[in-house]
Design a protein around this motif. Sequence first.
Motif, PDB file in Angstrom:
ATOM      1  N   GLN A   1      92.145  34.090  13.761  1.00  0.00           N
ATOM      2  CA  GLN A   1      92.212  35.278  14.248  1.00  0.00           C
ATOM      3  C   GLN A   1      92.110  36.386  13.432  1.00  0.00           C
ATOM      4  O   GLN A   1      92.961  36.478  12.779  1.00  0.00           O
TER       5      GLN A   1
ATOM      6  N   GLN B   1      92.559  39.942  12.158  1.00  0.00           N
ATOM      7  CA  GLN B   1      93.607  41.066  12.491  1.00  0.00           C
ATOM      8  C   GLN B   1      93.622  42.083  11.394  1.00  0.00           C
ATOM      9  O   GLN B   1      93.753  41.647  10.427  1.00  0.00           O
TER      10      GLN B   1
ATOM     11  N   TYR C   1      85.536  45.378  12.445  1.00  0.00           N
ATOM     12  CA  TYR C   1      86.881  45.135  12.777  1.00  0.00           C
ATOM     13  C   TYR C   1      87.869  46.430  12.562  1.00  0.00           C
ATOM     14  O   TYR C   1      87.722  47.251  11.672  1.00  0.00           O
TER      15      TYR C   1
ATOM     16  N   GLN D   1      94.818  48.278  15.486  1.00  0.00           N
ATOM     17  CA  GLN D   1      95.385  48.706  16.817  1.00  0.00           C
ATOM     18  C   GLN D   1      95.862  50.013  16.737  1.00  0.00           C
ATOM     19  O   GLN D   1      95.919  50.933  17.815  1.00  0.00           O
TER      20      GLN D   1
END
Length: 124
Positions: free
Chosen positions: A1, A3, A113, A116
Amino acid sequence: QVQLVESGGGLLQAGGSLRLSCAASGRTFSSYAMGWFRQAPGKERELVAAVNWSGGSTYYADSVKGRFTISRDNAKNPVSLQMNSLKPEDTAVYYCAAARRLGLATAVEEYDYWGQGTQVTVSS
């Protein structure tokens, strides 16, 4: 994944400095353009600074020119943002982002991408 994870945000007084870092996992971003955005409550997300894949070209929003510096070290974190002389109007959530292109990316829709976000709060 894949991130992107930002760190380094915080609460500080006007005139202070912070350094934001963006760590990557799941893939390398050495051939990606990178950027830092911010979003204050009730406002649209805006580009603060961007850098091309090599670090040789940069872009800064007028509001941060001379105060913020974007840099990248493809061997470590894909992008960092040094913020000096912070002002209350710099208060926002700051996001790092990666775009699948070599040259500078200056539009939100160019980025593929996103992290957060990390909160930066500057008090007067």
